[in-house]
Scaffold this active site. Structure first.
Site, PDB file in Angstrom:
ATOM      1  N   ASP A  48       0.848  -1.194   0.000  1.00  0.00           N
ATOM      2  CA  ASP A  48       0.000   0.000   0.000  1.00  0.00           C
ATOM      3  C   ASP A  48       0.882   1.242   0.000  1.00  0.00           C
ATOM      4  O   ASP A  48       1.550   1.547   0.993  1.00  0.00           O
ATOM      5  CB  ASP A  48      -0.886  -0.028   1.252  1.00  0.00           C
ATOM      6  CG  ASP A  48      -2.036   0.962   1.195  1.00  0.00           C
ATOM      7  OD1 ASP A  48      -2.152   1.666   0.175  1.00  0.00           O
ATOM      8  OD2 ASP A  48      -2.808   1.020   2.160  1.00  0.00           O
ATOM      9  N   ASP A  49       0.932   1.934  -1.133  1.00  0.00           N
ATOM     10  CA  ASP A  49       1.735   3.154  -1.299  1.00  0.00           C
ATOM     11  C   ASP A  49       3.231   2.880  -1.369  1.00  0.00           C
ATOM     12  O   ASP A  49       4.042   3.761  -1.052  1.00  0.00           O
ATOM     13  CB  ASP A  49       1.478   4.166  -0.171  1.00  0.00           C
ATOM     14  CG  ASP A  49       0.076   4.736  -0.171  1.00  0.00           C
ATOM     15  OD1 ASP A  49      -0.705   4.395  -1.073  1.00  0.00           O
ATOM     16  OD2 ASP A  49      -0.235   5.514   0.751  1.00  0.00           O
ATOM     17  N   CYS A  88      -5.547   4.338  -4.260  1.00  0.00           N
ATOM     18  CA  CYS A  88      -5.779   2.917  -3.989  1.00  0.00           C
ATOM     19  C   CYS A  88      -7.030   2.308  -4.606  1.00  0.00           C
ATOM     20  O   CYS A  88      -6.941   1.332  -5.356  1.00  0.00           O
ATOM     21  CB  CYS A  88      -5.778   2.680  -2.485  1.00  0.00           C
ATOM     22  SG  CYS A  88      -6.943   3.724  -1.593  1.00  0.00           S
ATOM     23  N   HIS A 155     -10.605  -2.014   0.794  1.00  0.00           N
ATOM     24  CA  HIS A 155     -10.865  -0.643   0.325  1.00  0.00           C
ATOM     25  C   HIS A 155     -11.647  -0.595  -0.988  1.00  0.00           C
ATOM     26  O   HIS A 155     -11.477   0.302  -1.806  1.00  0.00           O
ATOM     27  CB  HIS A 155      -9.570   0.161   0.200  1.00  0.00           C
ATOM     28  CG  HIS A 155      -9.800   1.623   0.521  1.00  0.00           C
ATOM     29  ND1 HIS A 155      -8.776   2.508   0.751  1.00  0.00           N
ATOM     30  CD2 HIS A 155     -10.937   2.329   0.662  1.00  0.00           C
ATOM     31  CE1 HIS A 155      -9.265   3.705   1.000  1.00  0.00           C
ATOM     32  NE2 HIS A 155     -10.592   3.633   0.956  1.00  0.00           N
ATOM     33  N   ASP A 273      -0.248  -0.662  -4.995  1.00  0.00           N
ATOM     34  CA  ASP A 273      -1.462  -0.123  -5.604  1.00  0.00           C
ATOM     35  C   ASP A 273      -1.250   1.216  -6.294  1.00  0.00           C
ATOM     36  O   ASP A 273      -2.031   1.609  -7.156  1.00  0.00           O
ATOM     37  CB  ASP A 273      -2.606  -0.030  -4.585  1.00  0.00           C
ATOM     38  CG  ASP A 273      -2.238   0.783  -3.349  1.00  0.00           C
ATOM     39  OD1 ASP A 273      -1.088   1.248  -3.242  1.00  0.00           O
ATOM     40  OD2 ASP A 273      -3.116   0.939  -2.471  1.00  0.00           O
ATOM     41  N   ASN A 274      -0.188   1.947  -5.926  1.00  0.00           N
ATOM     42  CA  ASN A 274       0.116   3.233  -6.574  1.00  0.00           C
ATOM     43  C   ASN A 274       1.512   3.656  -6.161  1.00  0.00           C
ATOM     44  O   ASN A 274       2.203   2.941  -5.425  1.00  0.00           O
ATOM     45  CB  ASN A 274      -0.907   4.315  -6.201  1.00  0.00           C
ATOM     46  CG  ASN A 274      -1.209   4.402  -4.723  1.00  0.00           C
ATOM     47  OD1 ASN A 274      -2.287   4.017  -4.275  1.00  0.00           O
ATOM     48  ND2 ASN A 274      -0.252   4.872  -3.936  1.00  0.00           N
TER      49      ASN A 274
END
Length: 628
Positions: A48-49, A88, A155, A273-274
């Site tokens: 995540d990130d 996300c 999410h 995710d990003n």
């Protein structure tokens, strides 16, 4: 069999061994034909990130990731991998469905950033979850007998929707923020891994899909103090400690596959995710930087979209670096193909199996993004397109365009739009055509816009061009005022609003012989303005009377500039001179004057005063912004 022959009667031998012989022959034949080869287990590990350069195998020197580095050494490492969005929820939705976020109308994180006076544009409402009727990856894999489980961050569940509502057999949410000294890991990553290990042990004898959605390294940052101390020399010691703990969690899962002796038939996917977060958020210093790429999470520049992507399937997937561009949305059709089940019903993304299994070079492809929202990190509404080495970024606030050559300028520092106007026009037309094909929704002008609040967020400090300092902590103080402005939720300042009015070419009332609205996506303009007597006008309501700043989106071919054009509203009028932009469909945002507008129904007319060349101009939009 020779030592048994003397003790077996012929009839018994025939009865026992002939069927066994036939079975062996048949099994060998079926194995050779690939008919009995079991589908691969699939393990998706989603950080995540995590930024594109946060791992050692992608060049990071101040963060330790030995297990992921080994995974990359044993598998395929994509060097041009992209998230389907810069935040996300839409990126995860694309991974889970193989559908474009724009098609899903899920184009920002759920529930999204609230509208505020610092935004020039108002958001369009998004779907709060993956729309009903769109199949997810676990639903697509069910016909092949897969057992499915998800652990950690989802999410995608607005209105209470959980992974078990969208095809997963089991879901373990775990803890997102158990605390820096927790045995679960500062962001719960070790607890997620332990649950995943248990699932693997319980299902080692059947095909399974395991999705592990780590909360690591998303803010708020948290890691064990001893780990943090061990990374004292890193850009952000806490983030470096978190990434190391994430790496340990991945190692536990990989070890479980080895222990159960199923690693050989397990496809492991690791990605994020990003892009990494390059600005302070949630009272933390910037967690990371994405150098040499520009910006980070929430932005359509490379730092916000590029992600690490590693795939390992021993003896099946070719090892080494892969230069071909890929998007996380490609994973859904690719995994379906490897499991030999029908994939998504739309062709928004690409099946990568030929590239992975045989090394077959993929054909040229165009990558597209639609982000009609403001982001908590400073990203603004826009769209982007990559074709070959060229990347176009379109800013929805004013329609301005940027063009970059990623081969020579991966950091997107040189806008080549004026040097390549024909290419800009071509790529922008393709981007608009794609938006129309997927039903992309565009934001609306904000009637409660406050320019001073907007400038505090995006002009006084422009997070799109922020460069990392030596340490993350040293950036905190200089960005405090910017962070406070970004977090301000008030709708309108004490000075009152600066309402915006957009007058689009498609809505104009045209009077004349030649002038017309040209609908094709590469045009989308008032064009064929060859008669100076032709006019275009709009009727609209003015709720806040006063003086308005007038801006236009104007295009004009080489050697065709110089015409004089007037804008008239009531008794007021302003004039401007048309400038060359190199191509009639290379549109440039220009401020051209002021008009005083009265309250109530108003008409604005665009009227050529003097034509200097073959045509006056192309006109896509007139923007009015109240200034007093």
């Amino acid at each position: 069999m020779k030592h048994l022959a003397p003790y077996l009667r012929p009839a018994f031998t025939s009865a026992i061994f002939r069927p066994l012989l036939l079975l062996c022959v048949a099994s060998a034949f079926l194995f050779a034909a690939g008919a009995v080869e079991p589908p691969p287990n699939i393990v998706i590990l989603l950080a995540d990130d995590l930024g594109v350069n946060d791992l050692g195998c992608y060049g990071r020197k101040d963060q330790r990731t030995p297990h992921l580095d080994r995974l990359a050494l044993d598998g395929a490492r994509f060097m041009n991998a992209y998230a389907a969005a810069s935040v996300c929820s839409p990126s995860r939705a694309a991974l889970m469905t193989g559908h474009s976020p724009a098609r899903l109308n899920l184009t920002t994180f759920i529930p999204g950033r609230s509208d505020r006076s610092s935004h020039r544009l108002l958001k369009q409402e998004i779907n709060p979850a993956i729309p009903a009727g769109v199949k997810t990856l676990p639903e697509l894999l069910k016909p092949a007998g897969y057992v499915t489980a998800a652990v950690g961050k989802w999410h995608l569940g607005g209105q209470g929707q959980q992974p078990t509502d969208r095809g997963f057999d089991e879901y373990h949410p775990g803890e997102a923020n158990p605390g820096p000294e927790s045995s679960l890991g500062g962001k719960g990553e070790l607890g997620h891994a332990d649950w995943a290990v248990d699932f693997i042990g319980r299902n080692a004898g059947k095909p399974f899909l395991l999705f592990v959605g780590f909360h690591n390294p998303h803010v708020p940052v948290a890691a064990h103090p001893q780990r943090v101390a061990a990374h004292a020399g890193a850009f952000n010691p806490i983030n470096a400690a978190m990434v190391e703990s994430l790496d340990e969690a991945v190692g536990r899962i990989l070890n479980a596959l080895e222990k159960e002796r199923i690693a050989r038939n397990t496809l492991v996917v690791f990605t994020s995710d990003n892009g990494g977060l390059h600005v302070p958020e949630a009272n933390d210093a910037p967690p990371t930087h994405n150098s040499p790429f520009r910006a980070g999470k929430g932005f359509l520049y490379e730092g916000g979209l590029r992600v690490p992507l590693i795939l390992r399937w021993p003896e099946r997937i070719n090892r080494g670096e892969i230069a071909a561009p890929a998007v996380l949305g490609d994973l859904c059709p690719t995994l379906c193909a490897l499991a030999k089940v029908p994939g998504p019903t739309v062709g928004d993304f690409q099946d990568l199996t030929p590239l992975l299994l045989t090394g077959a070079a993929p054909g040229a492809r165009t990558l597209t993004w639609h982000q009609p929202h403001y982001m908590n990190q400073g990203g603004r509404p826009g769209g982007a397109l990559r074709e070959g080495d060229w990347k176009l970024v379109e800013h929805y606030e004013d329609g301005s365009l940027e063009l970059f050559n990623l081969a020579t300028d991966p950091g997107e520092t040189q806008n080549l739009a004026f040097k390549e106007p024909a290419r800009v026009a071509d790529l922008r037309g393709k981007l608009e055509a794609w938006r129309r094909s997927v039903g992309a929704r565009l934001p609306l002008p904000n009637p409660d816009f406050d320019r001073a609040a907007w400038e505090a967020c995006y002009v006084a400090t422009d997070p799109a061009v922020l460069q990392p300092a030596a340490t993350a902590e040293s950036m905190r103080g200089s960005l405090a005022a910017w962070r406070a402005a970004m977090d301000e939720r008030s709708r309108v300042s004490e000075k009152g609003p600066n309402p915006l009015i957009f007058l689009e070419a498609r809505d104009a009332h045209v009077v004349g012989d030649k002038l017309r609205y040209e609908n094709p996506p590469q045009k989308d303009t008032l064009g064929v303005w060859v008669n100076p007597s032709d006019t275009a006008s709009w009727s609209f309501n003015v709720s806040s009377p006063g003086q308005y700043r007038v801006s236009i989106l104007q295009g004009c071919g080489k050697s065709q500039g110089g015409s004089t054009v007037a804008l008239e509203a009531g008794t007021d009028r302003c004039e401007f001179t048309v400038v060359e932009t190199g191509h009639f469909q290379h549109f440039v945002a220009r401020e051209v004057g002021r008009l005083r507008l009265a309250a109530g129904q108003t008409t604005l007319t665009v009227r050529p005063v003097e034509k200097k060349a073959a045509a006056v101009m192309d006109l896509r939009r007139v923007t009015l912004e109240r200034i007093q």
